[in-house]
Motif scaffolding. Sequence first.
Motif, short mmCIF file in Angstrom:
data_model
loop_
_atom_site.label_atom_id
_atom_site.label_comp_id
_atom_site.label_asym_id
_atom_site.label_seq_id
_atom_site.Cartn_x
_atom_site.Cartn_y
_atom_site.Cartn_z
N GLY A 277 0.82 -1.20 0.00
CA GLY A 277 0.00 0.00 0.00
C GLY A 277 0.85 1.25 0.00
N TYR A 278 0.21 2.39 -0.22
CA TYR A 278 0.92 3.67 -0.20
C TYR A 278 -0.05 4.77 0.16
CZ TYR A 278 -0.83 3.43 -5.07
OH TYR A 278 -1.60 3.27 -6.18
N LEU A 279 0.50 5.92 0.54
CA LEU A 279 -0.33 7.07 0.91
C LEU A 279 0.46 8.35 0.68
CD1 LEU A 279 -2.67 7.49 3.92
CD2 LEU A 279 -0.83 9.16 3.63
N TRP A 280 -0.23 9.36 0.12
CA TRP A 280 0.33 10.70 -0.05
C TRP A 280 -0.48 11.66 0.82
CZ3 TRP A 280 -1.15 14.47 -4.46
CH2 TRP A 280 -0.38 15.64 -4.39
N PHE A 281 0.24 12.37 1.70
CA PHE A 281 -0.38 13.42 2.49
C PHE A 281 0.08 14.77 1.94
CE2 PHE A 281 0.25 16.47 6.06
CZ PHE A 281 -1.09 16.79 6.24
N ASN A 282 -0.88 15.58 1.53
CA ASN A 282 -0.58 16.90 0.99
C ASN A 282 -1.60 17.91 1.53
OD1 ASN A 282 0.68 18.90 -0.50
ND2 ASN A 282 -0.56 18.52 -2.33
N GLY A 284 -4.25 17.02 2.72
CA GLY A 284 -5.30 16.02 2.74
C GLY A 284 -4.71 14.75 2.15
N VAL A 285 -5.56 13.76 1.96
CA VAL A 285 -5.10 12.49 1.37
C VAL A 285 -5.96 12.21 0.14
CG1 VAL A 285 -4.74 10.03 1.73
CG2 VAL A 285 -4.40 11.62 3.63
N PRO A 286 -5.48 12.58 -1.05
CA PRO A 286 -6.27 12.33 -2.26
C PRO A 286 -6.59 10.84 -2.40
CG PRO A 286 -4.44 13.81 -2.72
CD PRO A 286 -4.23 13.31 -1.33
N ALA A 287 -7.81 10.53 -2.77
CA ALA A 287 -8.28 9.15 -2.77
C ALA A 287 -7.42 8.23 -3.63
CB ALA A 287 -9.74 9.10 -3.23
N THR A 299 -5.39 5.01 6.77
CA THR A 299 -5.74 6.22 7.49
C THR A 299 -4.50 6.94 7.97
OG1 THR A 299 -5.95 5.00 9.59
CG2 THR A 299 -7.95 5.28 8.24
N LEU A 300 -4.67 8.24 8.25
CA LEU A 300 -3.57 9.10 8.69
C LEU A 300 -3.98 9.79 9.98
CD1 LEU A 300 -0.79 10.49 7.99
CD2 LEU A 300 -2.16 12.30 6.93
N PRO A 362 4.00 17.91 3.99
CA PRO A 362 3.55 16.82 3.12
C PRO A 362 4.63 15.75 2.92
CG PRO A 362 3.02 18.96 2.18
CD PRO A 362 3.96 19.21 3.32
N PHE A 363 4.17 14.53 2.65
CA PHE A 363 5.09 13.42 2.41
C PHE A 363 4.38 12.33 1.61
CE2 PHE A 363 2.85 12.38 6.31
CZ PHE A 363 2.51 11.06 6.11
N LEU A 364 5.17 11.45 1.05
CA LEU A 364 4.68 10.22 0.41
C LEU A 364 5.33 9.04 1.10
CD1 LEU A 364 5.71 12.25 -2.32
CD2 LEU A 364 3.79 10.90 -3.15
N THR A 365 4.58 7.97 1.31
CA THR A 365 5.16 6.80 1.92
C THR A 365 4.58 5.54 1.28
OG1 THR A 365 5.73 5.81 4.07
CG2 THR A 365 3.46 6.54 3.80
#
Length: 371
Positions: A277-282, A284-287, A299-300, A362-365
């Motif tokens: 999985g992955y998640l970008w926080f900017n 908000g978290v774009p779907a 979730t964040l 913001p970050f990407l993980t």
Amino acid sequence: MPGRTVAPSVRSVRPVRAVLLVLAMLAALLAAALPTAGVARATVPDRWGFAFLDNPTPPPGYVPDLTRQWGSWPSPAANPVKVDQLAVGKYVVHFPLIAGPGGIAHVTAVGRTGDWCQIKGWSTAGTGQDVAVNCHKLGGAPVNSLFTVLYTTSSGVPAPAGGSYGYTYSAVSGAVLAQYNSAGGVNSVSHGSTGIWKAWLPGLGLSTQAGNIEVTAMDPVQGARCKVADWVPGSTGQTVVVTCFNAVNAPYDTQWTLSYSLQRAVHGPAFPPKSFGYLWFNGGVPAATNFNSSGAVNTLAGSSPYTVTLPGVAVVPDTAQATAYGAGPGWCGLTTPWTRSAGTVKLSTICFSTAGSPVASPFLTAYTSAF
């Protein structure tokens, strides 16, 4: 490990300016619970490996955390990754039996003090692939650090089909030193002002921001950090602006690696592995930048450190990476190794200001299991 060295990169020639019992037990456990390493290997990637250095001052030939290392070579449980420390903050990670050209590497520091790690270079070493990692503290002096490291290389048509995946290894000039594009396109890079590049990945992704991006500085000479400064999706591909800084936070020309994945793991494959999985926080978290292969929703929570929770994907062995997002010289990493409980993974991501203080940013993980 005598006789195993990392060949200098282009920039090292042309500097640019301004443990057997445990293994046997793990092998038995994995053989009972998981597919063997040679079964159902996807075409993409061709060769790969990951590891987490859990001891910042490892003895020679150190075997790091067995639950956080794996690779595409035969019998990884019986042929573990090893790490040698060359000096303060300088390491060589030995991935066995995956020697070959090309590919990219990523590294993420693990800690709370604002230290960061970067790639020094990678090369074949006998039958293996060596990745050199340098770590630095605020101001640029070498420092011992925990880190996660990943090497991967791909070619051909992705199998199974689906999603998008590509990577670029860029010279300072923007010349592409290695690249892969699952759509068959040719990635390109253009260099702007000092410390700024524009990467073009044709045919990948969607016309909206979707997927994940990871970026790592590659510099054998001095401390350097790179990040995603901007991301512009399009119907014909993805434009990613990469910016890099030196240890005193000034824009800096260095080499770097970038990988892009959409519904594929950070090192390229999809199904297998079935757990990633992955998640970008900017802000908000774009779907479409919040993906979980189990179908759950990540979730964040919190604020530097942030807690990224990925339900239903916790399968060992596994790994994670993090990259900062934004135009300034701040950077991000992981505070601690990720935790696993009842199938859920939790990543603790932290970002730092130029003063080395935790800051909301913001970050990407990205997280993936080997299976």
